[in-house]
Design a protein around this motif. Structure first.
Motif: not given
Length: 576
Positions: A60, A63, A219-220, A222, A224, A412
């Motif tokens: 997390r 990535g 976020r999953s 990538q 942001c 984070r």
């Protein structure tokens, strides 16, 4: 080369920095090969569940698919909780389990087991992985490894499991190691619903009180930075789910706050008043909407962007569906809004600001004795500006953290969402600290959850990880105790009655970790100074919280999202 050497070289070529494991007989070849592989550090933890959570924590942060290994039998089954956590929260990971030699496997025999610790982990893991494969020959190793990494990253990210018999690990692999990194599959750029972007932009431009609901899928995927650029372009206030706490920094002018079961009261009220809602990377489960989905939908326009058709109009019906991955969506949306004039929605933003001023988080427990948990989170944040991440375990402290942490743009927030696994925090902090390259990580845990993987204090010490541990000790399992208070006439079996915790300072001392106790509000400043006296060293701060402090506000079950405890009372016992 030997199969296990090929695997080690493959992981190094894919940029995997750490492999988390507990050694066992069926992975000795793999452990030996990894130990001799430059560029990869083997991190030996003390429970396989912790290995899985640590791999998730690192993935997390980076990535890159996290990697954890376990031996056959109990080692493999101990991974399952962490595998499920990656699956439900869309985290890319590759799990490798050793299996007994092929000639020791029962096959079609009508027996329970042939080889010692033989276990059909592939069948067990199949429902909570994107794929689970048995690798039964040396020739399969290169293809299965490549497929596992590609699949873990493609589409909605998630875990893949490879089960490799011990004798296969020591066979020769003819192929050379592919030195190139694994990129996301082209599936990650599919966007069947992009044609609806112009319609969405027009509806947004005509809205009077628009909101964006930002979830963990951002976020999953990538994306942001693309998300932040889109928010700045359209000037729409943003509420977030539990998994989206870190998408906008605390000081961003468009950040509203947490919504859902334990959301900030002003954020839930704002959601109840909005006339347009754009849902990005959120599956609208009951913890976000409450049980009254009709009230959640109301008369407002909802545009729901998701990469899985089944998630849209699942619980909340009547939404406008945009089937797309978020990267192509944001690219198209930024193009479509480049010349669109948007209002600043000054009156709407002012209305939200007034709600926030009327219902501040620090007053939700104003009458609770001792340390105010929400105020504590603000204080921890202000004293932890150099932390790379905040990792929250599961429980009341998780909700207080999500409600009140003040995150910097590059910080984070990691927690267990779909699985909701107590014991996630400490090993996930290990993984996050391994990924953060020397920057400290703050762990926020409860006394109950911390005890589930407390053995990983030794992993922290042995690897010299700068994990700053804050244990909120209310001397009970607080979230379930609160549930019992509401629904079981204050019968606190197994949460308060029959539960206990150790002296955490003495436990920390046994591992060689310095600690302090924060017992009163006046102690907090000094405690934080001790916590950060040596930024490079682990430290444990035990903070006393009143046993009967509740996580408020909380949606009163059966009511709309805007009606929250303690002022509203549940209509029925919640089932989730």
């Amino acid at each position: 080369m030997k199969g296990s050497d090929y695997i080690a070289g493959f992981l190094a070529a894919r940029g995997v920095p750490h492999v988390f494991e507990v050694v066992g007989g069926m992975i000795t070849h793999l452990v030996d090969s990894l130990g001799r592989q430059p560029g990869i550090r083997v991190v030996s933890v003390h429970h396989e569940q912790a290995a899985a959570f640590a791999a998730e924590g690192e993935a997390r942060m980076t990535g890159i698919p996290g990697v954890a290994m376990a031996t056959s039998g109990p080692g493999a089954t101990n991974l399952l909780t962490g595998i499920g956590s990656c699956y439900f929260d869309s985290v890319p990971a590759v799990f490798i389990t050793g299996q007994v030699n092929r000639h020791e496997q029962k096959g079609d025999r009508a027996i329970r087991q042939l080889g010692f610790q033989e276990m059909d982990i592939v069948s067990m893991a199949a429902p909570i992985t994107k794929a689970a494969w048995s690798v039964m020959s040396a020739e399969e190793i290169p293809r299965r490894l490549a497929d596992a990494f590609a699949l873990a990253l493609s589409g909605r990210p998630g875990p893949v499991l490879l089960d490799i018999p011990m004798d296969v690990q020591r066979l020769d692999v003819a192929a050379g190691v592919d030195s190139g990194p694994t990129d996301k599959d082209d599936l990650a750029d599919c966007a069947d619903g992009i044609d609806a972007i112009d319609e969405l932009v027009a509806a947004l431009a005509s809205a009077k009180r628009p909101l964006i609901l930002a979830g963990g899928g951002i976020r999953s995927a990538q994306v942001c930075e693309l998300f932040r650029a889109f928010v700045d372009r359209v000037h729409v206030p943003v509420v977030n789910s539990l998994m989206g706490v870190d998408l906008l920094p605390y000081g961003h002018p468009l950040r509203v706050g947490l919504i859902g079961s334990y959301g900030n009261r002003w954020a839930n009220l704002a959601l109840g008043r909005c006339d347009f809602l754009l849902v990005l990377g959120s599956r609208l489960d009951v913890r976000q909407t409450g049980s009254d989905t009709g009230a959640f939908k109301g008369d407002r326009l909802i545009y729901h962007v998701d990469c899985e058709p089944g998630e849209m109009n699942n619980r909340v019906t009547g939404c406008h569906s945009i089937l797309s991955h978020l990267r192509p969506f944001f690219r198209a949306a930024l193009d479509a809004t480049a010349s669109t004039p948007f209002a600043d929605w000054v009156a709407w933003s002012g209305e939200i600001a007034e709600l926030r001023q009327e219902w501040p988080d620090t007053l939700e427990l104003a009458n609770s004795p001792g340390i105010n948990p929400n105020e504590l989170m603000h204080q921890i944040s202000r004293g932890s500006r150099n932390a790379a991440a905040f990792v929250a375990d599961v429980g009341q402290h998780q909700m207080w953290a999500a409600q009140s942490l003040e995150l910097e743009p590059d910080q984070r927030f990691l927690t267990s969402g779909g699985m909701g696994a107590m014991g996630f925090g400490l090993p996930a902090a290990v993984g996050a600290a391994c990924a953060s390259r020397g920057r400290p990580v703050v762990l926020i845990a409860g006394d109950g959850g911390f005890q589930l993987n407390i053995q990983e204090l030794q992993t922290v010490v042995r690897n010299r990880l700068p994990v700053k541990m804050v244990i909120l000790n209310n001397r009970c399992h607080g979230m379930v105790r609160q549930f019992q208070q509401s629904y079981f006439h204050e019968r606190y079996q197994s949460t308060l009655w029959g539960y206990s915790a150790p002296d955490f300072g003495r436990v920390a001392a046994a591992y060689g970790i310095e600690s302090c106790v924060v017992g009163q509000p006046s102690d907090v400043t000094a405690g934080l100074e001790q916590l950060w006296a040596d930024p490079s060293a682990p430290f444990l701060a035990e903070v006393a919280i009143d046993t009967f402090a509740n996580a408020y506000p909380k949606i009163a079950f059966g009511h709309p999202i805007t009606e929250m405890e303690p002022f509203a009372k549940p209509l029925e016992m919640e089932g989730t």
